[in-house]
Enzyme design. Structure first.
Site, PDB file in Angstrom:
ATOM      1  N   GLU B 231     -30.267  -1.283  15.704  1.00 25.15           N
ATOM      2  CA  GLU B 231     -31.366  -1.771  16.552  1.00 25.15           C
ATOM      3  C   GLU B 231     -30.957  -1.500  17.997  1.00 25.15           C
ATOM      4  O   GLU B 231     -29.777  -1.381  18.302  1.00 25.15           O
ATOM      5  CB  GLU B 231     -31.545  -3.288  16.416  1.00 25.15           C
ATOM      6  CG  GLU B 231     -31.905  -3.789  15.036  1.00 25.15           C
ATOM      7  CD  GLU B 231     -31.713  -5.305  14.936  1.00 25.15           C
ATOM      8  OE1 GLU B 231     -31.275  -5.928  15.934  1.00 25.15           O
ATOM      9  OE2 GLU B 231     -31.994  -5.856  13.878  1.00 25.15           O
ATOM     10  N   LYS B 233     -30.055  -2.713  21.635  1.00 25.94           N
ATOM     11  CA  LYS B 233     -29.545  -3.954  22.220  1.00 25.94           C
ATOM     12  C   LYS B 233     -30.325  -4.196  23.503  1.00 25.94           C
ATOM     13  O   LYS B 233     -30.208  -3.456  24.470  1.00 25.94           O
ATOM     14  CB  LYS B 233     -28.042  -3.824  22.518  1.00 25.94           C
ATOM     15  CG  LYS B 233     -27.440  -5.097  23.068  1.00 25.94           C
ATOM     16  CD  LYS B 233     -25.951  -4.968  23.249  1.00 25.94           C
ATOM     17  CE  LYS B 233     -25.291  -6.224  23.771  1.00 25.94           C
ATOM     18  NZ  LYS B 233     -26.114  -7.278  24.277  1.00 25.94           N
ATOM     19  N   ARG B 238     -30.511 -14.056  24.560  1.00 27.18           N
ATOM     20  CA  ARG B 238     -30.706 -14.387  23.161  1.00 27.18           C
ATOM     21  C   ARG B 238     -31.366 -15.757  23.063  1.00 27.18           C
ATOM     22  O   ARG B 238     -30.908 -16.704  23.712  1.00 27.18           O
ATOM     23  CB  ARG B 238     -29.334 -14.415  22.489  1.00 27.18           C
ATOM     24  CG  ARG B 238     -29.330 -14.654  21.004  1.00 27.18           C
ATOM     25  CD  ARG B 238     -29.327 -13.348  20.260  1.00 27.18           C
ATOM     26  NE  ARG B 238     -29.263 -13.581  18.816  1.00 27.18           N
ATOM     27  CZ  ARG B 238     -28.142 -13.547  18.113  1.00 27.18           C
ATOM     28  NH1 ARG B 238     -26.993 -13.304  18.719  1.00 27.18           N
ATOM     29  NH2 ARG B 238     -28.174 -13.738  16.801  1.00 27.18           N
ATOM     30  N   ARG B 253     -28.624 -19.348  23.506  1.00 24.68           N
ATOM     31  CA  ARG B 253     -27.513 -18.966  22.632  1.00 24.68           C
ATOM     32  C   ARG B 253     -26.584 -20.117  22.299  1.00 24.68           C
ATOM     33  O   ARG B 253     -26.011 -20.197  21.231  1.00 24.68           O
ATOM     34  CB  ARG B 253     -26.707 -17.926  23.401  1.00 24.68           C
ATOM     35  CG  ARG B 253     -26.296 -16.744  22.643  1.00 24.68           C
ATOM     36  CD  ARG B 253     -25.507 -15.904  23.591  1.00 24.68           C
ATOM     37  NE  ARG B 253     -24.166 -16.469  23.667  1.00 24.68           N
ATOM     38  CZ  ARG B 253     -23.066 -15.742  23.599  1.00 24.68           C
ATOM     39  NH1 ARG B 253     -23.155 -14.448  23.481  1.00 24.68           N
ATOM     40  NH2 ARG B 253     -21.893 -16.307  23.647  1.00 24.68           N
ATOM     41  N   GLU B 278     -34.763 -11.710  21.366  1.00 29.20           N
ATOM     42  CA  GLU B 278     -34.328 -11.524  22.751  1.00 29.20           C
ATOM     43  C   GLU B 278     -35.470 -11.903  23.680  1.00 29.20           C
ATOM     44  O   GLU B 278     -36.587 -11.409  23.538  1.00 29.20           O
ATOM     45  CB  GLU B 278     -33.951 -10.054  22.955  1.00 29.20           C
ATOM     46  CG  GLU B 278     -33.102  -9.809  24.153  1.00 29.20           C
ATOM     47  CD  GLU B 278     -31.615 -10.100  23.888  1.00 29.20           C
ATOM     48  OE1 GLU B 278     -31.266 -10.455  22.746  1.00 29.20           O
ATOM     49  OE2 GLU B 278     -30.823  -9.964  24.841  1.00 29.20           O
ATOM     50  N   LYS B 400     -21.786  -4.859  18.482  1.00 30.57           N
ATOM     51  CA  LYS B 400     -22.600  -4.410  19.620  1.00 30.57           C
ATOM     52  C   LYS B 400     -21.910  -3.191  20.207  1.00 30.57           C
ATOM     53  O   LYS B 400     -20.688  -3.158  20.374  1.00 30.57           O
ATOM     54  CB  LYS B 400     -22.783  -5.513  20.650  1.00 30.57           C
ATOM     55  CG  LYS B 400     -21.525  -6.197  21.117  1.00 30.57           C
ATOM     56  CD  LYS B 400     -21.885  -7.357  22.033  1.00 30.57           C
ATOM     57  CE  LYS B 400     -20.656  -8.198  22.335  1.00 30.57           C
ATOM     58  NZ  LYS B 400     -20.995  -9.432  23.035  1.00 30.57           N
TER      59      LYS B 400
END
Lengths: 340, 534
Positions: B231, B233, B238, B253, B278, B400
């Site tokens: 996906e 980033k 978040r 988060r 996000e 990530k």
């Protein structure tokens, strides 16, 4: 003695590239470059350097300089006991105890009816390894300012040594590595431990043994001391090992399994300073005057003028001025001289 | 207060995580309610003392101590609580009746605004320096003892209650944390096996997030591309959206409730589910730079103008609950199917799906990542198709893969003393690039500020350099002559009114200290302007 017209000290005492210079007697105090005549306050490397022609200092400091730099540290030594007077040019000089380390002295200079006292590094509290500070009334006091902020108040020595002994009792399975300056602090910590009744052998990093031997030879009882050899560092659980601060975090100290890392220094008063050095057991033990000692001394010497050297000058200058004492940071005095 | 003071001292001086955990667990085990609960609140930033602000503490100390000396000391020490604790006049006598932590908190909470100064002053007089430090840390927050909220909660799992009681896991604590209030008496009862879990309203519970690890160099060679999904980033923050039973929450988060700052998102949460995504500012379908989103963060209220100018949006990529059904044990691929179906069914406003990025080999992704300069994209996420949703940062299932940072050589212009363990060192650097001034001569204009990316040894050298090259002092800040070049790494650069250069870097950090580079060879502003993400 009839009172003569006093001179302004800046006409005969000033900062030069070599260090503080007394023109009236043509000598330097703790110069950091080789000069013809030097008066040395004490044996720490930032004050006592090698290569001068003639050195005036105390017998204690002379012994330290010879030990550190060898016989050629200076061409001639004039060893003056505290209180003995010397004349250089139009100035007379005597040394007074500063209470900093073995042999440490203040420099008392008199010229044309004016008395200047240069404190060197000093402290006011009792130290079993050297003579105590003697306040000398004067017209100009040149003071150190290492801990010249009111956050620096050193607690009683005994309480700090108890912290170390309590940690030893609580952690009998862990060696206690104590970072100490090799000259002065190491011997004072040992003497304090002995005074507190600790009679086990104290173990020393190789960089400390010569100076501890020197102190012992000067009649300062340090009890049983053992050098840490090159062999295994595993057998020291529950023992005290002294080493230079830089060795706390180098290869040498990594050989000790699971040590308690301690450090004896006035900087340990500020938590985050201790934390940055990775110290687990901070011991606030200093050979420099704390804020209360610095300010009390300004009053004790009754000087109408004060020059403040190396350290946190701003705060002590501010304090002195707000108590009716004329005060300047010494570096500024030097710069003004150059501009004039 | 004595036990809490000893705890803080121990935490400051104990470098190891395990050592800190032991100290915390010992404290929680041996300290009675409610003292330990208030301590826990202070350690997790949950203590709200409205009346005891730093300005009040400064006022008290400046009435007792010469303000000039206080300011010089504060400038040196760098921490208000520590400065005040050390400088407060102390005759060496402590009070006969020690101050209880719980009593102090209770007294402050019931005291009127005008009564607080006298209360505080009395306590400061009765405590020793360590006690004063602990009290001030407690009421002003910002402990800086090297303990995160998460570490404090981890210590709670090690209380070791009755031997037959199964210990409570960190995830269990985090799941109900949102519903607990200090001094956490019911929590401790549960941890010690004296009671069941504290009752909380599960419908609005925050579920601890699953986090990704950075992809290490060379790691791709050990991973099978067929097992992973990719996906984008996104460069936002978040969030977890929780809705059901008439309640709606937007959690950050860390589980902070940020619903009040995002009424536009809350209004769109007309569903019964827990989803993960996000938070972005989106205009005409395009993601706005991160600093636009920053305008919306940390607000208790938002104006209509703000809502119109900076419309919020959530790009979803995972689903934890569909109604009452817990999907977290399902593999990622299955959760993704459920999320797609749910989106088609519910199609909530202000939300869309973060698309899967198709690829066959890692090289495909490398090329995509290298070209990923579009707004709002920070790089790629790699997620194993079979990964269940596991709270925390498990090693292996999610990575990530940030794009490479941009680099610029900048000249140090100002340095500021740091805080915490770096107080008394010049550790925060404002740096600039060259541009022609009105007469065409080169001048430096600030483009950013960085305070990490160097070792302690390098910090000592930087500090020394700053002290030797200062031209002016403004409190804790020194201006320095041009002479030191830092290679700065940053994620992107944006238009901003904050700096004279009208540019601001995102996430700048010191990449290298260029002791070797002449300062006049540092980068020019026009070079940075070409990199601006519009």
């Amino acid at each position: 003695m009839p009172r003569t017209e006093k001179t302004s000290p800046e006409t005969w005492l000033r900062v030069t590239p070599q260090g503080l210079y007394c023109a009236a007697g043509d000598f330097y105090i703790d110069p950091h470059r080789p000069v013809e005549r030097a008066v040395i306050t004490h044996g720490h490397a930032d004050h006592a350097r090698a290569g001068h022609d003639a050195v005036l200092t105390t017998p204690g400091t002379a012994v330290i300089m010879r030990s550190r730099f060898g016989a050629g540290a200076a061409k001639t030594y004039d060893e003056a006991a505290y209180g003995e007077t010397r004349s250089f040019g139009d100035a007379t000089v005597r040394l007074a105890p500063a209470g900093h380390i073995l042999g440490s002295a203040q420099v008392v200079i008199e010229h044309a009816g004016t008395r200047v006292v240069i404190s060197g590094d000093y402290k006011r509290r009792r130290d079993l390894t050297c003579d105590g500070f003697e306040p000398v009334p004067c017209d100009l006091f040149v003071t150190e300012a290492t801990f010249a902020l009111p956050v620096f108040r050193h607690p009683p020595d005994g309480a700090e040594i108890r912290k170390l002994l309590q940690s030893l009792a609580r952690n009998p399975d862990r060696v206690h590595l104590v970072g100490v300056y090799a000259l002065g602090k190491a011997q004072r910590v040992i003497a304090l431990l002995r005074e507190a009744g600790y009679d086990r052998p104290i173990h020393l990093h190789g960089a400390l043994t010569a100076l501890c031997d020197l102190y012992a030879a000067q009649g300062i009882a340090l009890g049983p001391l053992r050098p840490v050899g090159r062999e295994s560092k595993k057998g020291f659980a529950g023992e005290i090992v002294l080493c230079p601060p830089s060795s706390l975090r180098d290869r040498w100290s990594r050989g000790f399994p699971n040590p308690v890392t301690a450090m004896a220094s006035g900087w340990m008063r500020v938590r985050q300073r201790a934390r940055l050095r990775g110290v687990e057991l901070p011991l606030i033990l200093s050979d420099h005057a704390d804020w209360d000692e610095l300010t009390a001394t300004l009053h004790d010497v009754q000087a109408p003028r004060v020059w403040v050297t190396h350290g946190r000058e701003d705060a002590l200058v501010h304090y002195a001025r707000s108590h009716g004492i004329e005060a300047e940071a010494l570096s500024l005095v030097g710069r003004e001289e150059e501009g004039a | 207060m004595k036990a809490f003071a000893a705890l803080l001292d121990g935490l400051v001086y104990t470098p190891s995580r395990n050592g800190k955990l032991r100290l915390l667990a010992d404290y929680f085990r041996t300290t009675p309610d409610p003292d330990r609960g208030w301590a826990l609140a202070a350690l997790t930033d949950g203590l709200d003392q409205r009346h005891a602000k730093p300005a009040l503490v400064r006022g008290l100390v400046e009435a007792r101590v010469d303000p000039v000396l206080f300011r010089l000391s504060y400038d040196y020490v760098g921490d208000l609580a520590e400065t005040v604790s050390l400088i407060w006049p102390d005759d060496g006598t402590a009070a006969d009746t020690p101050l209880r932590l719980g009593d102090a908190v209770a007294a402050l909470q019931t005291a009127g605004r005008s009564e607080v100064p006298a209360l505080l002053e009395g306590w400061l007089d009765s405590l020793d320096a360590d006690g004063r430090f602990a009290l001030l840390k407690l009421i002003m927050g910002g402990l800086r003892v090297g303990v995160s909220a998460r570490l404090a909660k981890t210590a709670l799992t090690r209380l070791g209650g009755a031997p037959l009681v199964d210990s409570v896991s960190l995830a269990e604590i985090e799941e109900i944390w949102f519903g607990l209030e200090p001094p956490y008496v019911s929590l401790f009862a549960w941890l010690e096996g004296r009671a069941g879990p504290p009752p909380v309203d599960r419908r609005i519970a925050f579920r601890p997030l699953m986090l990704a690890n950075p992809l290490e160099d060379g790691a791709l060679e050990t991973l099978d591309p067929d097992e992973f999904r990719a996906e984008w980033k996104w460069d936002g923050i978040r969030v977890q959206l929780v809705a059901g039973g008439g309640e709606r929450r937007v959690y950050s988060r860390t589980g902070d409730d940020i619903s009040a700052a995002f009424p536009d998102i809350v209004a769109a949460m007309d569903f019964d589910a827990v989803v993960d995504g996000e938070l972005l500012v989106l205009r005409d379908g395009a993601v706005a730079p991160f600093n636009h989103l920053q305008q919306r963060l940390n607000r208790k209220r938002v104006t209509r103008q703000m809502l119109a100018d900076h419309p919020a949006h959530v790009r979803l990529y995972d689903m934890l609950f569909d109604g009452d059904e817990d999907l977290r044990a399902l593999p990622f691929d299955d959760r993704r199917v459920r999320l797609d179906d749910w989106m088609r069914r519910e199609s909530p406003g202000r939300m869309d799906l973060s698309p899967l990025v198709p690829f066959r080999a890692w090289d495909d992704l490398s090329a995509l990542r290298a070209d990923a300069r579009a707004n709002g994209i920070e790089g790629l996420m790699l997620k194993r198709g079979d990964s269940p949703y596991t709270a925390g940062r498990p090693k292996g299932p999610w990575f990530k893969w940030k794009r490479d940072p941009m680099l610029a050589d900048c000249v140090v212009m100002y340095a500021q003393r740091g805080h915490g363990r770096r107080s008394s060192f010049y550790s925060d650097f404002t740096f600039g690039c060259w541009r022609p001034d009105d007469d065409g001569k080169p001048e430096l204009v600030p483009v950013g500020k960085a305070y990490f990316g160097f070792t302690d040894a390098e910090l000592a050298e930087l500090d020394k350099w700053v002290r030797g090259h200062s031209t002016e002092r403004y409190g804790p800040v020194r201006a320095v002559e041009p002479g030191l070049v830092l290679e700065i790494a940053f994620d992107s650069v944006h238009r901003s009114a904050r700096h004279k250069s009208k540019l601001a870097m995102r996430f700048p950090r010191v990449h290298r200290i260029r002791w070797d580079k002449p300062h006049h060879e540092a980068d020019r502003l026009e070079t940075l302007e070409k990199l601006v993400a519009e």
